[in-house]
Motif scaffolding. Sequence first.
Motif, short mmCIF file in Angstrom:
data_model
loop_
_atom_site.label_atom_id
_atom_site.label_comp_id
_atom_site.label_asym_id
_atom_site.label_seq_id
_atom_site.Cartn_x
_atom_site.Cartn_y
_atom_site.Cartn_z
N ILE A 211 54.47 103.83 7.79
CA ILE A 211 53.89 103.26 6.74
C ILE A 211 53.92 101.72 7.02
O ILE A 211 54.91 101.16 7.16
N LYS A 212 52.81 101.16 6.30
CA LYS A 212 52.76 99.65 6.32
C LYS A 212 53.85 99.19 5.48
O LYS A 212 53.74 99.41 4.22
N PRO A 213 54.46 98.11 5.94
CA PRO A 213 55.41 97.46 4.96
C PRO A 213 54.90 96.55 3.94
O PRO A 213 55.50 96.74 2.81
N TYR A 214 53.63 96.17 4.00
CA TYR A 214 53.11 95.37 2.89
C TYR A 214 52.89 96.51 1.77
O TYR A 214 52.89 96.06 0.50
N TYR A 215 52.48 97.64 1.96
CA TYR A 215 52.39 98.78 0.88
C TYR A 215 53.55 98.93 0.15
O TYR A 215 53.52 98.76 -1.11
N GLY B 212 46.26 96.66 -6.27
CA GLY B 212 45.04 96.25 -5.94
C GLY B 212 44.29 95.66 -7.25
O GLY B 212 44.80 95.79 -8.48
N VAL B 213 43.34 94.92 -7.12
CA VAL B 213 42.57 94.38 -8.08
C VAL B 213 41.38 95.17 -8.73
O VAL B 213 41.16 94.88 -9.79
N ARG C 93 42.97 93.54 -12.00
CA ARG C 93 44.30 93.36 -12.07
C ARG C 93 44.95 92.43 -11.07
O ARG C 93 44.13 92.16 -10.28
N GLN C 94 46.05 91.76 -11.57
CA GLN C 94 46.56 90.70 -11.16
C GLN C 94 47.96 91.02 -10.72
O GLN C 94 48.75 91.68 -11.51
#
Length: 499
Positions: free
Chosen positions: A9-13, A108-109, A400-401
């Motif tokens: 799994i991607k660390p960023y997620y 995510g936005v 979203r932010q």
Amino acid sequence: MILKINGNIKPYYVQTLAMMFFPGAKFPENEEMTPETVVVSLDLSENDEAVTASLTISQGEKISSAEACAKWDSDDKEHHRKVAAGDAFMKAGADFTGFTPPWGILTGVRPAKVATELLERGMTQSEAAEFISREYFAEPIKARLAVDVAAAEAKVITPEIRRECSVYVGIPFCPTRCAYCSFVSYTSPGLLKLIPDYLTALAKDIGGIFSLIREIGMNVTSIYIGGGTPTILNESQLDFLLDTITKNVTSVREFTLEAGRPDTITPEKLATAAKYGVDRVSVNTQTLNDDVLKKIGRAHSTDMFFSAYDAARASGIKNINVDLIAGLPYDTTESFVNTIDRVIALDPENITVHTFSVKRSSDFKSEGRFDPSSQIASESVAYSQKALTKNGYLPYYMYRQKNTVGNLENVGYAKEGCEGLYNIYMMEEVHSIFASGASSVTKLVSVPDREGNVRIERVFQPKYPYEYLRSHNEDNGSDAKRKYEEMRDQAIEFFDCKK
């Protein structure tokens, strides 16, 4: 924060999941362990039937753990890994912090993008909302909001619109700096003296942008003058800017002036805007609580807002938007309810409800004024949705932010047929946005291919006004000319319209 990840799994997620419960968390390499360090350990295990996520959150002696499983019921294994990890994070995170993100694991936005994809796959609106609640663990009311926005956008986004473009003009100056803001804008009296020279350079920039659009052969759908605070310009400066723009284009579907600060709005400026065809204006009070206005750094009072709104209505500009912010520091639910009710009573065509977000370089960030769960924000946003829909306003765009209190959203509401077109075009990346001015970004967007995919390329202007001016003024503007030619070549190649 320390992340320990074992699995595909991607660390960023995983970082985005962590930041839902720990806003502003950092993930430095080789972070030194202390009793205050939060540690997240995620293990993913897979077999032929499913993926299982085991997650533990610890800080000193405080520990919360959870496990979740997602069956392989499609070929998108990455999605199922995210669902399993997200489900485990929702359970352990809620137990550890006492907070449950209303949007679940939907990060995510652009939540409406997920809903749009589901609707395009043939789901009904009810089925799409149920899917978002089930797969992303979003609250049903949030899932329905995403679907409602997607349905509203679908009425506006046509094949014709995708072949057109919009123009953004940036005025990065403000009378004062809001304590919650991190936008690049100049506020000191000395730096505001740059405005005349800035407008001269901006006029050249605008001319170049429109020349390029004509060369490519596109029609301009919308124009948006934003900031900063565009009405910080005096009447003659505003007249100069609007004259520069309208000399380059005959008619558009929407022409917006984000007037913004009520203390900068005058009947004369609005009359000038109306004279040049501006048909949408924002008068942004954020709150109608004078005490909160003072504490957040706004220079206007509620009386100033009402005067500015009345002037906007008297100008004949047909579409008025009012921006509000839920969950501001020092505000209360009762105060926000009073604000939203009084604004609804004015009957503007648009009301945009933002949720307070602590930007990285804002004053409030340095002061530590951030409540990640914010019951006040949650109650305020919930009331706004109920009150606005009851009074005939429909949600038409949303984003979203990061670091938003309550993990909530920003939503534009409009009366039917009064949607802010540029907001949709920009947020959903419907077509190209050609931008002029300091800190602006031109976004080149292709027409969707047969699979619905688009190509996007960005071209950045100098970030600060003094850098922007330097590029236009030094060496007879050679740097600005060079950057324009580079952008022109990039756009010509992007749209494959070489002659």
